[in-house]
Design an enzyme around this catalytic site. Structure first.
Site, PDB file in Angstrom:
ATOM      1  N   ASP A  26       0.827  -1.211   0.000  1.00  0.00           N
ATOM      2  CA  ASP A  26       0.000   0.000   0.000  1.00  0.00           C
ATOM      3  C   ASP A  26       0.861   1.261   0.000  1.00  0.00           C
ATOM      4  O   ASP A  26       1.927   1.287   0.625  1.00  0.00           O
ATOM      5  CB  ASP A  26      -0.914  -0.026   1.240  1.00  0.00           C
ATOM      6  N   HIS A  43       2.588   3.172  -9.096  1.00  0.00           N
ATOM      7  CA  HIS A  43       2.451   1.727  -9.321  1.00  0.00           C
ATOM      8  C   HIS A  43       3.687   1.178 -10.044  1.00  0.00           C
ATOM      9  O   HIS A  43       4.129   0.071  -9.774  1.00  0.00           O
ATOM     10  CB  HIS A  43       1.177   1.426 -10.106  1.00  0.00           C
ATOM     11  N   LEU A 137      11.637 -19.950  -4.361  1.00  0.00           N
ATOM     12  CA  LEU A 137      10.529 -19.164  -3.804  1.00  0.00           C
ATOM     13  C   LEU A 137       9.306 -19.386  -4.675  1.00  0.00           C
ATOM     14  O   LEU A 137       9.402 -19.401  -5.905  1.00  0.00           O
ATOM     15  CB  LEU A 137      10.895 -17.674  -3.822  1.00  0.00           C
TER      16      LEU A 137
HETATM   17  C1  FPP Z   1      -1.976   0.056  -3.399  1.00  0.00           C
HETATM   18  O1  FPP Z   1      -1.479   1.373  -3.358  1.00  0.00           O
HETATM   19  C2  FPP Z   1      -1.416  -0.667  -4.537  1.00  0.00           C
HETATM   20  C3  FPP Z   1      -2.116  -1.288  -5.516  1.00  0.00           C
HETATM   21  C4  FPP Z   1      -3.588  -1.317  -5.559  1.00  0.00           C
HETATM   22  C5  FPP Z   1      -1.457  -1.941  -6.646  1.00  0.00           C
HETATM   23  C6  FPP Z   1      -0.315  -2.849  -6.299  1.00  0.00           C
HETATM   24  C7  FPP Z   1       0.474  -3.017  -7.508  1.00  0.00           C
HETATM   25  C8  FPP Z   1       1.802  -2.933  -7.592  1.00  0.00           C
HETATM   26  C9  FPP Z   1       2.691  -2.801  -6.445  1.00  0.00           C
HETATM   27  C10 FPP Z   1       2.390  -2.998  -8.935  1.00  0.00           C
HETATM   28  C11 FPP Z   1       3.235  -4.170  -9.167  1.00  0.00           C
HETATM   29  C12 FPP Z   1       2.529  -5.469  -9.143  1.00  0.00           C
HETATM   30  C13 FPP Z   1       2.760  -6.456 -10.033  1.00  0.00           C
HETATM   31  C14 FPP Z   1       2.143  -7.777  -9.797  1.00  0.00           C
HETATM   32  C15 FPP Z   1       3.604  -6.259 -11.223  1.00  0.00           C
HETATM   33  P1  FPP Z   1      -2.522   2.559  -3.482  1.00  0.00           P
HETATM   34  O2  FPP Z   1      -2.657   2.922  -4.922  1.00  0.00           O
HETATM   35  O3  FPP Z   1      -3.797   2.194  -2.804  1.00  0.00           O
HETATM   36  O4  FPP Z   1      -1.787   3.688  -2.703  1.00  0.00           O
HETATM   37  P2  FPP Z   1      -2.471   4.858  -1.849  1.00  0.00           P
HETATM   38  O5  FPP Z   1      -3.064   4.199  -0.625  1.00  0.00           O
HETATM   39  O6  FPP Z   1      -1.332   5.740  -1.511  1.00  0.00           O
HETATM   40  O7  FPP Z   1      -3.498   5.522  -2.707  1.00  0.00           O
END
Ligand code: FPP
Length: 252
Positions: A26, A43, A137
């Site tokens: 997150d 992201h 892993l």
């Molecule tokens: C949450 O941060 C994150 C996500 C919903 C996406 C997770 C994806 C990645 C880490 C990209 C890489 C993954 C792969 C499998 C290649 P948020 O957007 O909710 O952050 P915020 O709380 O600051 O808004």
């Protein structure tokens, strides 16, 4: 003198490594916004942090890693952000699958694949069938996953089998039923929530929360989370030092 080991903690035993680590990644959006970048940039950097996490887990000897890449609820985000995330997953799969296999990382996906584009589903199938001879892993990517969805699909599968619904019959049909439940859940980004991740499987998991935003999570952060886990005392409902599988007092 500072008390480095509060009474509820055991002294550090770095040899204790969690077999299965689950991660809620997150903070990508906030990380980007603070840099005046679009959320999607967060992201992208988040994908780099995931690569560091994978390397860290391999180095520490973690056997299973399950990451929350896209939740059942993430479809509610603006369409351009959902589209960018899907494109990022496609690119990451195309680019990283051979590299991961070379590192000894076996990939698997959990979640409802039906609403995903066929192009993505095909890449997921290819990634899962890429041979990894001696996996170091096993990386499980939760994509369009929700803990409640998981419980419902397990209940339906048990019902279709015609078996009585019990803890055991349900557990057999949960996603990841064939691997140990997570020992450690890491959530970055300062929120202290489970957010519908692995609800069933986290029953006895140790939780580790950090304010670090996901794109900043690095090798040192992985080591800190694992060291913190090593200091935990896991009791699974028992009293330490007094193991009595049947004390005759259980209420029938
Ligand atoms: C949450 O941060 C994150 C996500 C919903 C996406 C997770 C994806 C990645 C880490 C990209 C890489 C993954 C792969 C499998 C290649 P948020 O957007 O909710 O952050 P915020 O709380 O600051 O808004």
């Amino acid at each position: 003198m500072s008390n480095r080991n509060p009474p509820h903690r055991k002294p550090a035993a770095p040899a204790v490594v969690p077999r299965h680590v689950a991660v809620v990644m997150d903070g990508n959006g906030r990380w980007a916004t603070r840099r005046l970048l679009p959320r999607t940039a967060g992201h992208k950097y988040g994908a780099d942090a995931l690569k560091r996490l994978v390397r860290g887990c391999v180095q520490h000897g973690v056997e299973y890693l399950t990451v929350f890449a896209f939740s059942s609820e993430n479809w509610k985000r603006p369409a351009d952000e959902v589209g960018a995330l899907m494109e990022l997953f496609v690119q990451a799969l195309q680019r990283e699958t051979p590299e991961l296999a070379a590192q000894g990382v076996a990939l698997r996906f959990v979640g409802d694949r039906a609403p995903l584009q066929e192009r993505m589903r095909e890449l997921m199938r290819q990634a899962e069938s890429t041979p990894v001879e001696h996996p170091r892993l096993r990386l499980n990517v939760a994509l369009n996953y929700g803990g409640r969805w998981d419980i419902v699909q397990a209940a339906r599968a048990a019902q279709a089998e015609g078996v009585e619904l019990t803890e055991e019959s349900l557990a057999r049909h949960m996603c990841l039923a064939d691997i140990p439940e997570p020992d450690l859940l890491i959530r970055t980004g300062g929120e202290h929530r489970v957010s519908n991740f692995l609800l069933w499987q986290l029953a006895y998991t140790e939780f580790y929360f950090t304010d670090t935003l996901w794109p900043d999570f690095d090798e040192k952060s992985v080591a800190e989370a694992i060291a913190d886990f090593a200091r935990r005392e896991r009791r699974f409902g028992r009293v330490p030092g007094k193991t009595s599988p049947d004390n005759g007092l259980r209420v029938a």
